[in-house]
Design an enzyme around this catalytic site. Sequence first.
Site, PDB file in Angstrom:
ATOM      1  N   GLU A 180      22.285 -10.879  48.755  1.00  0.00           N
ATOM      2  CA  GLU A 180      22.489 -11.211  47.237  1.00  0.00           C
ATOM      3  C   GLU A 180      21.189 -11.223  46.310  1.00  0.00           C
ATOM      4  O   GLU A 180      20.862 -11.965  45.474  1.00  0.00           O
ATOM      5  CB  GLU A 180      23.442 -12.323  46.834  1.00  0.00           C
ATOM      6  CG  GLU A 180      24.947 -12.062  47.607  1.00  0.00           C
ATOM      7  CD  GLU A 180      25.645 -12.965  46.975  1.00  0.00           C
ATOM      8  OE1 GLU A 180      26.925 -12.568  46.660  1.00  0.00           O
ATOM      9  OE2 GLU A 180      25.368 -14.192  46.582  1.00  0.00           O
ATOM     10  N   GLU A 230      30.457  -8.445  52.393  1.00  0.00           N
ATOM     11  CA  GLU A 230      31.235  -9.791  52.471  1.00  0.00           C
ATOM     12  C   GLU A 230      32.515  -9.569  51.367  1.00  0.00           C
ATOM     13  O   GLU A 230      32.375  -9.363  50.368  1.00  0.00           O
ATOM     14  CB  GLU A 230      30.334 -10.829  51.791  1.00  0.00           C
ATOM     15  CG  GLU A 230      29.527 -11.337  52.659  1.00  0.00           C
ATOM     16  CD  GLU A 230      28.456 -12.758  52.086  1.00  0.00           C
ATOM     17  OE1 GLU A 230      29.245 -13.137  51.113  1.00  0.00           O
ATOM     18  OE2 GLU A 230      27.488 -12.835  52.569  1.00  0.00           O
TER      19      GLU A 230
HETATM   20  C1  GAL Z   1      28.409 -14.943  48.738  1.00  0.00           C
HETATM   21  C2  GAL Z   1      26.948 -15.101  49.288  1.00  0.00           C
HETATM   22  C3  GAL Z   1      27.218 -16.001  50.532  1.00  0.00           C
HETATM   23  C4  GAL Z   1      28.181 -17.269  50.490  1.00  0.00           C
HETATM   24  C5  GAL Z   1      29.528 -16.745  49.484  1.00  0.00           C
HETATM   25  C6  GAL Z   1      30.479 -17.883  48.974  1.00  0.00           C
HETATM   26  O1  GAL Z   1      28.066 -14.518  47.435  1.00  0.00           O
HETATM   27  O2  GAL Z   1      26.456 -13.987  49.823  1.00  0.00           O
HETATM   28  O3  GAL Z   1      26.148 -16.411  51.410  1.00  0.00           O
HETATM   29  O4  GAL Z   1      27.422 -18.333  49.499  1.00  0.00           O
HETATM   30  O5  GAL Z   1      29.084 -16.151  48.429  1.00  0.00           O
HETATM   31  O6  GAL Z   1      30.708 -18.509  50.120  1.00  0.00           O
END
Ligand code: GAL
Length: 926
Positions: free
Chosen positions: A121, A212
């Site tokens: 991110e 993700e």
């Molecule tokens: C995403 C991030 C993860 C985690 C997730 C929320 O944006 O890449 O590391 O923080 O949000 O659980």
Amino acid sequence: MPIMKPRAMGFNAVSFYIFWGILEGKRGDISFEGFRDLQPFFDAAKQAGVYLIARPGPYINAETTAGGFPGWGTHTPGLWRTSNASYTEAYAGYIKEVGSRIAANQITKGGPVILVQSENEYSGWADGYAEDPVYESQLMQAFRDAGITVPLTTNDAWPGGHYTSVDVYGYDSYPNGFDCSHPYNWSSDAVPEWLWGSHIQFTPNVPNALYEFQGGAFDPWGGSGYSSCSVLTGPEFERVFYKNQFAMSTTYLNLYMIYGGTNWGGIAHPGVYTSYDYGSAIAEDRSLREKFYELKLQANFLAVSTAYLTTRPMNIYNTQGSFTGNSALKTTQVLDVVGNKTGFYVVRQADASNNDTQSYTLNLETSLGALTIPAIGGSLSLNGKDSKIHVVDYTAGTTTLVYSTAEVMTWATIDNRDVIVLYGNAGELHETAIKFDGATPPAVKIASGNGKIKQKALVGGALALQYTTSGQTVVEVGSEVLLYILDRKEAYQFWVLHPPSTGDMTHFNTDNPIIVKGGYLVRTATVNGNVLSLTGDLNSTSNFEIIAPAASSRTVTFNGQPLLTTKTSYGTLSASKKVVLPPVVLPNLSSLPWKAANSLPEISAQYSDALWTVANHTSTVNPIQFTTPVVLYAGDYGFHTGNILWRAHFSATGTETAFKVDIVGGSAFGYSVWLDSTFIGSWVGDPAVSEFEGTFSFPKSLSKGTNHVITILQDHMGYEEDWASASDDFKTPRGIMSYSFIGSPLTVVNTWKVAGNLGGEEFIDRTRGPLNEGGLYGERQGWHLPGFDDARWSSGNPTMGISQAGVSMFRTKFNLNIPQGVDYPISIVVGNSTSTPKHFRAQFYVNGYQFGKYINHIGPQKAFPVPQGILNYHGENTLAISLWTADATGGNLESLALQITSKVETSMPAVVNQPSPGWTPRPGAF
Ligand code: GAL
């Protein structure tokens, strides 16, 4: 983490973050000792046949302290997450070390690693800063220099086109948000149809990669608990939101999280508590939620739908009412633009929050021309919060489905017959049309089950079959097709397995499928001559149906025991297996002998803090400037986790009436203050408060010229994350921002001292790592470790607690003797009455590992799973509990018990206990 379970679910890869801060607790001293050894994880993945996507950061976010950065980063000058040299030099050693270990396990070296993610991110910047391409390329070069040759990826926080210089760019998305307290609230437009448009805009030439996608949600201190998060992101969510991603031709879909596990020790950032269950498909205790089974349907469908890989969505933003004429529905047409045959029609509610069932017919172009489906009459239906994929001209072995409104779970050609597994919601009307050659449609025979089939030959050579999906009906269509018509609950029971092939990557085989119905979890199928050996986990008597080549299943075993099989009329095998789940009596924690000792000797008049660190810095590189005479940020003195103690020595002017102090510790932190030996108050903590200024009255005036000491015990909830690059948010201090003596502005603190975990960055416990223990006296002394001699301690237990503000440590031992061949996850469970909660904090140490941090009045966590391996299932265990009471009247745990949270017979191999070194004298401990 469970690594075979994702594979059994039909996934072929797992991504994992690596936490720099836990590997390099001391700058330059990078350790892969104990639990930090990555090699057993790589080996387990290879053994399970699971590809790996490594995500070593250096920044990971992940709700971890400092977003994965090491504590010493807080006193390193210069902006992090930029090309600033002090940062790039800081990560260089780590990337080299971790990179070379990943490199040795790349697929090109016979290992399971197929991709490596650079940064995470890297998508937002502090005011005045922007994306730093120099940093991006330097970091990629550092990975390459470490030997990484597989493609590099990155995970943009949305498809925003940041860091597109990686090999395979991708992004993340959490469309249902994180408000687990309203798990049924979906906003009308929650389903992100726009992701495809952005993908095409920025990186049209790589797969639409979603590195993700929401697989659950995190829950904050005082939150509603992970069972609510599992509803927010439950099976309905999976159906609607994942199928929308399939509508966007997402060919790389990674779910965050499939298994979230535990924020043991000081891993968490202040926004989350010990459990990181995440409401995921696999719960923290490794048991399976319904979400797992829904995912299994989708994953297996994709695994056999190769045409999908070359699809494109054809009508993005133009989906409402299309193909159905019902404007309450949206249908995306997804066509295989390479094979030019197959289509996928993804139907969902136009308003995601709608709970009404919609009726519709489909008007589709097929190889038979334009059709209105159902062709035999009636209409289809879609429940609220549901979505379906209707296939058109879909290849299943030698069979072509001209269409199927029931969804395909899997298909396999076994003994020259195409076995096709179709499902729908219980009671729904569906239709499937099968192409046939020649003039006569094949004969249709119900081989088992109560379903009724209507049939109609369609012009052009297809046989349409209409049915409702209820229970299980098996239908023979000619001699070459076997249809399983299932409702969803029945479909959940099907597993698709691939016996290992030969060669090095034997467990990655995707050929020769075997379909097994039944069982809580079927892990593996192995064929040896005519013996089929199945392994898995069972939670109750299982009725199996096994669809396997006859020649390789003359004998079938499950977990090594023969199954008594009978042949069904249509050639599959059925068998039943009883399950023995031996009873286990767990030790009753409240009746065990417990020992207790005071863990706050610091407030006694005799106590000497001569060995403490003197807080005497008069400058800091921290971007937050200090206003006190000396810097009172614990991190500047090397203390980055757990409880922190401060001591202020002063000589009284005689007019002091109170001590005012502003402390920062992160969300839900607390602190308690003593004047000499007298407790003068606490800030008990609130999830909405990260920093609190309190005024603590002195019980009586002090005599002029007398020497006194203020002792402060504060909680450190972890460092903030560093989501905005170049913000250095993670450096936000933990410690004292200001203080003063009320009634006496001139009183001077002549010495400030600070204590944290013994050794600070030179942490003592090499095995359990830098984040396991904090600065309580008992922790510094190692009282939490097995083997510490507590013989001279008095009796006392945490449910009796202590009767004043203070800290005690309690210890007990117990034996476990859990039989082999079962998986019985165990949790430490505390009682909690919310009526008039006492204010205290407890930490649970199991064989020296800190597996729980409990705040009585904040919660919400009451059950703390402790995995086998940390808990010794076949011998002695030491449980140590620290109890910090913030009220003058003290406090106690309302109850404390060990609890088995699920029971299965398992083929899981014997668990090797983590090394749990016992207490040894701690030189320099104070
Ligand atoms: C995403 C991030 C993860 C985690 C997730 C929320 O944006 O890449 O590391 O923080 O949000 O659980």
